[in-house]
Scaffold this active site. Structure first.
Site, PDB file in Angstrom:
ATOM      1  N   TYR A  11      21.787  15.286  66.330  1.00 25.16           N
ATOM      2  CA  TYR A  11      21.129  13.933  67.310  1.00 25.16           C
ATOM      3  C   TYR A  11      22.536  13.512  67.325  1.00 25.16           C
ATOM      4  O   TYR A  11      23.207  13.369  68.805  1.00 25.16           O
ATOM      5  CB  TYR A  11      20.666  13.390  66.726  1.00 25.16           C
ATOM      6  CG  TYR A  11      20.548  12.094  67.097  1.00 25.16           C
ATOM      7  CD1 TYR A  11      19.922  12.415  68.827  1.00 25.16           C
ATOM      8  CD2 TYR A  11      20.266  10.878  66.963  1.00 25.16           C
ATOM      9  CE1 TYR A  11      19.771  10.796  69.350  1.00 25.16           C
ATOM     10  CE2 TYR A  11      19.547   9.592  67.279  1.00 25.16           C
ATOM     11  CZ  TYR A  11      19.571   9.563  68.333  1.00 25.16           C
ATOM     12  OH  TYR A  11      19.574   8.159  69.193  1.00 25.16           O
ATOM     13  N   ASP A  31      26.913  24.406  62.977  1.00 28.13           N
ATOM     14  CA  ASP A  31      24.917  23.845  62.060  1.00 28.13           C
ATOM     15  C   ASP A  31      24.379  25.326  61.997  1.00 28.13           C
ATOM     16  O   ASP A  31      24.699  26.513  62.026  1.00 28.13           O
ATOM     17  CB  ASP A  31      24.977  23.731  63.280  1.00 28.13           C
ATOM     18  CG  ASP A  31      23.890  21.855  62.965  1.00 28.13           C
ATOM     19  OD1 ASP A  31      22.982  23.055  62.820  1.00 28.13           O
ATOM     20  OD2 ASP A  31      24.168  20.962  63.488  1.00 28.13           O
ATOM     21  N   ASN A  35      17.994  21.513  60.705  1.00 32.51           N
ATOM     22  CA  ASN A  35      16.755  20.349  61.409  1.00 32.51           C
ATOM     23  C   ASN A  35      17.457  19.765  62.781  1.00 32.51           C
ATOM     24  O   ASN A  35      17.407  19.148  63.001  1.00 32.51           O
ATOM     25  CB  ASN A  35      18.093  18.515  60.756  1.00 32.51           C
ATOM     26  CG  ASN A  35      16.646  17.350  61.277  1.00 32.51           C
ATOM     27  OD1 ASN A  35      15.311  17.869  60.648  1.00 32.51           O
ATOM     28  ND2 ASN A  35      17.813  16.351  60.849  1.00 32.51           N
ATOM     29  N   ALA A  81      26.993  16.838  59.005  1.00 31.10           N
ATOM     30  CA  ALA A  81      26.102  17.686  58.971  1.00 31.10           C
ATOM     31  C   ALA A  81      25.754  17.167  57.127  1.00 31.10           C
ATOM     32  O   ALA A  81      26.282  17.698  56.266  1.00 31.10           O
ATOM     33  CB  ALA A  81      27.228  19.307  58.184  1.00 31.10           C
ATOM     34  N   GLY A  82      24.892  16.013  57.062  1.00 29.18           N
ATOM     35  CA  GLY A  82      24.498  16.089  56.312  1.00 29.18           C
ATOM     36  C   GLY A  82      22.192  15.965  55.530  1.00 29.18           C
ATOM     37  O   GLY A  82      21.971  16.389  57.775  1.00 29.18           O
ATOM     38  N   SER A 124      27.712   4.977  56.755  1.00 29.57           N
ATOM     39  CA  SER A 124      25.949   4.487  57.172  1.00 29.57           C
ATOM     40  C   SER A 124      26.072   3.422  56.585  1.00 29.57           C
ATOM     41  O   SER A 124      27.069   2.643  55.287  1.00 29.57           O
ATOM     42  CB  SER A 124      24.725   5.271  56.329  1.00 29.57           C
ATOM     43  OG  SER A 124      23.753   4.426  56.841  1.00 29.57           O
ATOM     44  N   TYR A 149      20.081   9.446  49.049  1.00 31.57           N
ATOM     45  CA  TYR A 149      20.717   9.619  50.193  1.00 31.57           C
ATOM     46  C   TYR A 149      21.909   8.178  50.481  1.00 31.57           C
ATOM     47  O   TYR A 149      22.923   8.751  50.616  1.00 31.57           O
ATOM     48  CB  TYR A 149      19.960   9.394  51.511  1.00 31.57           C
ATOM     49  CG  TYR A 149      20.520   9.922  53.477  1.00 31.57           C
ATOM     50  CD1 TYR A 149      20.953  10.510  53.661  1.00 31.57           C
ATOM     51  CD2 TYR A 149      20.720   7.968  53.529  1.00 31.57           C
ATOM     52  CE1 TYR A 149      22.038  10.176  54.911  1.00 31.57           C
ATOM     53  CE2 TYR A 149      21.254   7.668  54.500  1.00 31.57           C
ATOM     54  CZ  TYR A 149      21.917   8.859  55.176  1.00 31.57           C
ATOM     55  OH  TYR A 149      22.234   8.450  56.754  1.00 31.57           O
ATOM     56  N   LYS A 153      25.878   8.907  50.589  1.00 28.94           N
ATOM     57  CA  LYS A 153      27.001   8.454  51.471  1.00 28.94           C
ATOM     58  C   LYS A 153      27.982   7.578  50.519  1.00 28.94           C
ATOM     59  O   LYS A 153      29.417   7.899  51.140  1.00 28.94           O
ATOM     60  CB  LYS A 153      26.835   8.039  52.355  1.00 28.94           C
ATOM     61  CG  LYS A 153      25.612   8.308  53.112  1.00 28.94           C
ATOM     62  CD  LYS A 153      26.097   9.129  54.284  1.00 28.94           C
ATOM     63  CE  LYS A 153      24.880   9.987  54.736  1.00 28.94           C
ATOM     64  NZ  LYS A 153      26.475  10.891  55.787  1.00 28.94           N
ATOM     65  N   PHE A 218       5.964  -2.084  59.519  1.00 31.75           N
ATOM     66  CA  PHE A 218       5.497  -1.875  57.528  1.00 31.75           C
ATOM     67  C   PHE A 218       6.288  -3.687  57.812  1.00 31.75           C
ATOM     68  O   PHE A 218       7.398  -3.638  57.369  1.00 31.75           O
ATOM     69  CB  PHE A 218       6.823  -0.723  57.109  1.00 31.75           C
ATOM     70  CG  PHE A 218       6.794   0.597  57.640  1.00 31.75           C
ATOM     71  CD1 PHE A 218       5.124   1.353  57.534  1.00 31.75           C
ATOM     72  CD2 PHE A 218       7.720   1.073  58.007  1.00 31.75           C
ATOM     73  CE1 PHE A 218       4.885   2.662  57.746  1.00 31.75           C
ATOM     74  CE2 PHE A 218       7.017   2.472  58.201  1.00 31.75           C
ATOM     75  CZ  PHE A 218       6.004   2.808  57.712  1.00 31.75           C
ATOM     76  N   ARG A 231      17.199  -5.174  62.745  1.00 25.95           N
ATOM     77  CA  ARG A 231      18.244  -4.178  62.803  1.00 25.95           C
ATOM     78  C   ARG A 231      18.786  -4.202  63.548  1.00 25.95           C
ATOM     79  O   ARG A 231      19.193  -4.739  64.948  1.00 25.95           O
ATOM     80  CB  ARG A 231      17.513  -2.386  62.648  1.00 25.95           C
ATOM     81  CG  ARG A 231      16.877  -2.663  61.082  1.00 25.95           C
ATOM     82  CD  ARG A 231      17.880  -2.580  59.831  1.00 25.95           C
ATOM     83  NE  ARG A 231      16.831  -2.037  58.537  1.00 25.95           N
ATOM     84  CZ  ARG A 231      16.182  -2.831  57.901  1.00 25.95           C
ATOM     85  NH1 ARG A 231      16.367  -4.154  58.572  1.00 25.95           N
ATOM     86  NH2 ARG A 231      15.759  -2.221  57.446  1.00 25.95           N
ATOM     87  N   ASP A 295      13.300  -1.461  52.067  1.00 22.36           N
ATOM     88  CA  ASP A 295      13.069  -1.526  53.374  1.00 22.36           C
ATOM     89  C   ASP A 295      14.066  -3.335  53.010  1.00 22.36           C
ATOM     90  O   ASP A 295      13.477  -3.885  52.394  1.00 22.36           O
ATOM     91  CB  ASP A 295      12.293  -2.183  54.034  1.00 22.36           C
ATOM     92  CG  ASP A 295      12.019  -0.770  55.171  1.00 22.36           C
ATOM     93  OD1 ASP A 295      13.207   0.239  55.188  1.00 22.36           O
ATOM     94  OD2 ASP A 295      10.842  -0.829  55.717  1.00 22.36           O
TER      95      ASP A 295
END
Ligand code: NAD
Ligand code: WQD
Length: 341
Positions: A11, A31, A35, A81-82, A124, A149, A153, A218, A231, A295
């Site tokens: 993306y 790649d 995904n 690439a993750g 991130s 995850y 990072k 949520f 966010r 969250d």
């Protein structure tokens, strides 16, 4: 410059390829399409009118990466690439540590062998963890992450920083993305989550196009203005332009530098639903559900450093983010799997 995009069919990588080519740089993509899809490369070539060298390989494969670096004179690597699904990382931590850490180690080893000195890394906002006050500033200490995850990072940032201390020739730029959404305005490339969306915007878009019945929000009892989480959503094309600036900055100095890439403006889940409806003319069915584990109520970026040092600032507003997402989704209801004739 010539840039190797590891994970470049994904993306953010695909949108970055377009902006790099637009700025006069060359790109090479590697790649494994774990995904993403090779169709992305065709779309990129159609969109840019350029031939894009693309390799199907796992970035943990040292031989494959070395061969690519021996074939193309590369000035800088961008490491996209993750594996990135937060919930999946809780269920499959070893896969996440293996993929994310080992792609980083392999890239660093191969770069050293090939004499490539510059790397830009997809980090991130999640590395700020749960303890820091908002807005997040780059000088804050990293926090504890709520999932594997996030820890990958945080660890990869540390690995890259240590590598730059040991090798004074290395230039490392760590980009901490906030919440990328939107798509290229052409509608040719966009976000196509395989196996169902985990994130808000692709979920909303799939409800709009009829692939999902309704959105579950949520939690509506957070200490925020409307009770839903807030966010810092950023248009993926603005994010891509940030990478062009980061690559150029990386080539101009040595050592490690960290940048937040966000807008500095928070929006709630209900703001997103309303903006999407306004820009698509489609009403989004939703219901409130329980909070999602892990969250945070709200967070956003202090984006001053990128403005000051990189001369970069996000310019696309929430309406553009929703309009471009909808343009992509309604033209590609099944994502890349059903190419338009
Ligand atoms: P994406 O899944 O669309 O792109 C990642 C690409 O990397 C995919 O094309 C995938 O096939 C490829 N890939 C993964 N492991 C690989 C391997 N071992 N070898 C070769 N290719 C491999 O994700 P994205 O949203 O474009 O994210 C890009 C990067 O940015 C990721 O590292 C992600 O963690 C990070 N990031 C994303 C977000 C977000 O919300 N999208 C936010 C912060 C950080
Ligand atoms: C946004 C808001 C949800 C889906 C994640 C990662 C982060 C970074 C970006 C990679 C939250 C709510 C969502 C749904 C909902 N990725 N939501 N219903 O969680 O802020 O960040 O992606 O680095 O690390 O954690 O993004 O899009 O999943 O959620 O109500 O079906 O939408 O609760 O408030 P998040 P998101």
């Amino acid at each position: 410059m010539n840039i190797l995009l590891a994970g470049g069919a994904g993306y953010i990588g695909s949108h970055t390829a377009v902006e790099l080519l637009k700025a006069g740089h060359g790109v090479v993509i590697v790649d494994n399409y774990g995904n993403s899809s090779p169709e992305v490369i065709h779309r990129l070539e159609k969109l840019t009118g350029k031939n894009i060298p693309a390799y199907c390989a796992d970035v943990r494969d040292e031989k494959a990466v070395s061969e690519i670096l021996a074939t193309h004179p590369i000035d800088c690597v961008i490491h996209f690439a993750g594996l990135k699904a937060v919930g999946e990382s809780v269920r499959k931590p070893l896969e996440y540590y293996d993929n994310n850490i080992n792609t980083t180690l392999t890239l660093l080893k191969c770069m050293k062998k090939a004499g490539v000195r510059n790397i830009v890394f997809s980090s991130s906002a999640t590395v700020y963890g749960e303890e820091n006050p908002i807005p997040y500033v780059e000088t804050m200490k990293k926090g504890s992450c709520s999932n594997p995850y996030g820890w990958t990072k945080s660890m990869m940032e540390q690995i890259l920083e240590d590598a730059a201390v040991a090798d004074p020739e290395l230039s490392v730029v760590l980009l901490r993305y906030f919440n990328p959404i939107g798509a290229h305005e052409s509608g040719l490339i966009g976000e196509d989550p395989l196996g169902g969306p985990n994130n808000l915007m692709p979920y909303v878009a799939q409800v709009a196009v009829g692939r999902r019945d309704h959105l579950t929000i949520f939690g509506n009892d957070y200490p925020t203005p409307d009770g839903t989480c807030r966010r810092d959503y950023i248009h993926v094309v603005d994010l891509a332009v940030g990478h062009v600036k980061a690559v150029e900055f990386a080539a101009s100095r040595k050592g490690t530098e960290v940048f937040n890439l966000g807008t500095g403006n928070p929006y709630s889940v209900l703001d997103i639903v309303a903006a999407f409806e306004r820009n698509s003319g489609v009403s989004i069915r939703y219901e409130f559900g329980p909070r999602r584990a892990g969250d945070l109520p709200e967070f956003w970026a202090n984006a001053d450093k990128a403005r000051r040092v990189l001369g970069w600032e996000a310019s696309r507003d929430l309406d553009a983010m929703c309009r471009d997402t909808w343009n992509w989704q309604r033209n590609n209801p099944e994502g890349y799997r059903a190419p338009r004739g």
